[in-house]
Design an enzyme around this catalytic site. Structure first.
Site, PDB file in Angstrom:
ATOM      1  N   TYR A   1       0.856  -1.183   0.000  1.00  0.00           N
ATOM      2  CA  TYR A   1       0.000   0.000   0.000  1.00  0.00           C
ATOM      3  C   TYR A   1       0.896   1.239   0.000  1.00  0.00           C
ATOM      4  O   TYR A   1       1.862   1.306   0.763  1.00  0.00           O
ATOM      5  CB  TYR A   1      -0.894   0.010   1.240  1.00  0.00           C
ATOM      6  CG  TYR A   1      -1.762   1.245   1.380  1.00  0.00           C
ATOM      7  CD1 TYR A   1      -2.798   1.485   0.487  1.00  0.00           C
ATOM      8  CD2 TYR A   1      -1.548   2.158   2.409  1.00  0.00           C
ATOM      9  CE1 TYR A   1      -3.596   2.620   0.621  1.00  0.00           C
ATOM     10  CE2 TYR A   1      -2.345   3.288   2.543  1.00  0.00           C
ATOM     11  CZ  TYR A   1      -3.374   3.516   1.643  1.00  0.00           C
ATOM     12  OH  TYR A   1      -4.158   4.630   1.781  1.00  0.00           O
TER      13      TYR A   1
ATOM     14  N   ASP B   1       9.276   2.901  -0.379  1.00  0.00           N
ATOM     15  CA  ASP B   1       8.229   3.550   0.399  1.00  0.00           C
ATOM     16  C   ASP B   1       8.453   3.168   1.861  1.00  0.00           C
ATOM     17  O   ASP B   1       8.098   2.069   2.292  1.00  0.00           O
ATOM     18  CB  ASP B   1       6.847   3.111  -0.089  1.00  0.00           C
ATOM     19  CG  ASP B   1       5.724   3.795   0.688  1.00  0.00           C
ATOM     20  OD1 ASP B   1       6.038   4.529   1.659  1.00  0.00           O
ATOM     21  OD2 ASP B   1       4.548   3.596   0.333  1.00  0.00           O
TER      22      ASP B   1
ATOM     23  N   LYS C   1       4.337   9.209   8.803  1.00  0.00           N
ATOM     24  CA  LYS C   1       4.120   8.587  10.114  1.00  0.00           C
ATOM     25  C   LYS C   1       5.110   9.077  11.184  1.00  0.00           C
ATOM     26  O   LYS C   1       4.934  10.174  11.693  1.00  0.00           O
ATOM     27  CB  LYS C   1       4.087   7.066   9.956  1.00  0.00           C
ATOM     28  CG  LYS C   1       2.901   6.658   9.052  1.00  0.00           C
ATOM     29  CD  LYS C   1       2.532   5.211   9.036  1.00  0.00           C
ATOM     30  CE  LYS C   1       1.189   5.044   8.325  1.00  0.00           C
ATOM     31  NZ  LYS C   1       1.216   4.313   7.093  1.00  0.00           N
TER      32      LYS C   1
HETATM   33  C1  LIG Z   1       0.516   4.766   5.757  1.00  0.00           C
HETATM   34  C2  LIG Z   1       1.241   4.511   4.505  1.00  0.00           C
HETATM   35  C3  LIG Z   1       1.121   5.362   3.392  1.00  0.00           C
HETATM   36  C4  LIG Z   1       0.121   6.484   3.341  1.00  0.00           C
HETATM   37  O1  LIG Z   1       0.378   7.471   4.276  1.00  0.00           O
HETATM   38  P1  LIG Z   1      -0.825   8.496   4.665  1.00  0.00           P
HETATM   39  O2  LIG Z   1      -0.168   9.458   5.587  1.00  0.00           O
HETATM   40  O3  LIG Z   1      -1.887   7.646   5.299  1.00  0.00           O
HETATM   41  O4  LIG Z   1      -1.299   9.103   3.402  1.00  0.00           O
HETATM   42  C5  LIG Z   1       1.915   5.124   2.296  1.00  0.00           C
HETATM   43  N1  LIG Z   1       2.789   4.115   2.276  1.00  0.00           N
HETATM   44  C6  LIG Z   1       2.933   3.256   3.309  1.00  0.00           C
HETATM   45  C7  LIG Z   1       3.938   2.169   3.248  1.00  0.00           C
HETATM   46  C8  LIG Z   1       2.160   3.427   4.460  1.00  0.00           C
HETATM   47  O5  LIG Z   1       2.272   2.562   5.468  1.00  0.00           O
END
Ligand SMILES: *Cc1c(COP(=O)(O)O)cnc(C)c1O
Length: 434
Positions: free
Chosen positions: A148, A243, A271
């Site tokens: 994701y 990511d 995060k």
């Molecule tokens: C949480 C997450 C996102 C999205 O971040 P948001 O701040 O919710 O838009 C993208 N990539 C990864 C791996 C994530 O865990």
């Protein structure tokens, strides 16, 4: 069987919320679609604990889905935000705090020579892809099923198969045109990557990957798989994007790339670097980042980007992580939790397997190792739901989906971890009894 906790006030709040917001929530991960029942509304958090509207206390393993690595309302983070708050919350002009957070990120993350702060992980991945396409002049990207990357249109294409398939949209509103340039491959499948580069190498702008997948439960990448990505992207002039919105400052201070010794071209963060306030970031090689406006021509902007409150929380959090012994403690507590879950499942006779990297972990209700989306999808999610509620009723708040990772924070004590393991033993016996 333990009596269910009274959550009447949460229930009433949820009923009201459903009349005001779609599904009663502002992000679908908060709804209890994966476990049934109604979401719990929280009043406050302190350290490793959350307190709900009805006064129930829970040991929290969600940690706001990753950011709260120091626990809730850490006094030094609160103090930093309070100080910033009194000085004004947004100027739409540069501040020293932006320099400071950017410098902390550049010093920590091996691939990042320059960085741009944004407001969410989604913004970070969206912007990194735009930059990769601009830099390479190519349209297509590779992503992996079960990974994701936020709700970016071209990344909402998750339905993979064992062969390289051209993506079909995963959500209404994402057009086939957008999805067409997204190639979806199975995670941890180096052969599929080799094949895709042989076929499409000249069209590929980038490969985006979670180096430790957290969004199908915790599924670490095999080093050989990531090495293949590094080698093939370099050979074909495509960019490798890690990511690390979840794994950054989580599995190690410098992220998964520091832990594994594999350096991507671009990295996305979020995060933890916002310490619980909304932040994202993308960064990488200076020659690539210099393409971003106003140094270069790739448009990307944000009214509240580098916001004083968010940067204050982020700086305080990163400094505490950098200067303390947090990661050793997280490793010990998380290893203890994983071993405890493993033993408890075996004792209860419930076939399970634990996926873990540092303080990210998942108890998969499957006897087989989980290495990709296909093996993750074999989990017994009905058993997971019973486990989730049996733990909630004992005062342990786990992610409300088999396919979300648990997070241990620096605030979790050894005694809390032991209590969690003991509760899991009881909960798994309930699951076994059906
Ligand atoms: C949480 C997450 C996102 C999205 O971040 P948001 O701040 O919710 O838009 C993208 N990539 C990864 C791996 C994530 O865990």
């Amino acid at each position: 069987m333990l009596a269910a906790m009274n959550r009447q006030q949460s229930y009433e709040a949820y009923v009201r919320a459903c009349t005001l917001m779609p599904g009663g929530v502002n992000s679908p991960a908060r709804a209890f679609g994966g476990v049934g029942g109604e979401p719990i509304f929280f009043l406050r958090g302190e350290g490793a604990c959350l307190f709900d509207l009805d006064g129930n206390r829970y040991v929290d393993y969600v940690g706001s889905w990753g950011p709260m690595i120091l626990g809730h309302a850490h006094p030094m983070v609160v103090e930093a935000v309070e100080t910033a708050l009194r000085q004004g919350t947004s100027f739409g002009a540069p501040t020293l705090a932006e320099n400071e957070l950017a410098a902390l990120v550049v010093e920590a993350v091996p691939s990042i020579e320059m960085v741009r702060l944004v407001n969410s992980g989604t913004e970070a991945t969206m912007s990194a892809l735009r930059l990769a396409r601009a830099y390479t002049g190519r349209p297509a990207i590779i992503k992996f099923s079960g990974n994701y990357h936020g709700h970016v249109d071209s990344l909402l294409v998750a339905a993979g198969s064992s062969a390289a398939t051209l993506g079909a949209p995963d959500s209404p509103g994402v057009t086939e045109g957008t999805a067409r340039d997204t190639l979806v491959l199975p995670y941890n499948d180096a052969g599929a990557v080799e094949h895709a580069f042989d076929e499409h190498g000249g069209r590929l702008a980038a490969v985006i990957v979670e180096p430790v997948a957290g969004n199908m439960g915790c599924v670490p990448a095999e080093p050989a798989f990531l090495e293949t990505l590094r080698r093939r992207t370099a050979e074909h002039g495509a960019l490798l994007i890690f990511d690390e919105v979840m794994s950054g400052f989580r599995v190690a201070y410098g992220g998964a790339q520091a832990r594994l010794g594999i350096t991507p071209d671009l990295t996305t963060l979020g995060k933890i670097i916002g310490g619980g306030l909304p932040v994202g970031a993308y960064g990488g090689r200076a020659d690539i980042m210099q393409q971003v406006l106003p140094a270069g021509k790739v448009f990307q902007a944000g009214t509240l980007s580098g916001n004083p409150l968010a940067t204050a929380a982020g700086i305080a959090t990163l400094k505490l992580l950098r200067d303390g012994d947090v990661y050793e403690r997280l490793e010990q507590r998380s290893a203890r939790l994983a071993e405890g879950f493993d033993d408890a499942a075996r004792t209860a006779g419930v076939p399970c397997t634990v996926g873990r990297c540092g303080s990210m972990l998942t108890l998969f209700f499957s006897p087989d190792p989980v290495t990709d989306w296909v093996s993750a999808a074999r989990c017994d999610t009905a058993r997971f739901s019973r486990f989730f509620w049996a733990m909630a009723d004992r005062g342990f708040y786990l992610p409300c989906s088999q396919y979300e990772a648990m997070f241990v924070s620096a605030a979790h004590t050894a005694a809390e971890v032991d209590a969690t393991v003991a509760a899991a033993g009881e909960a798994l016996r309930e699951v076994a009894a059906g």
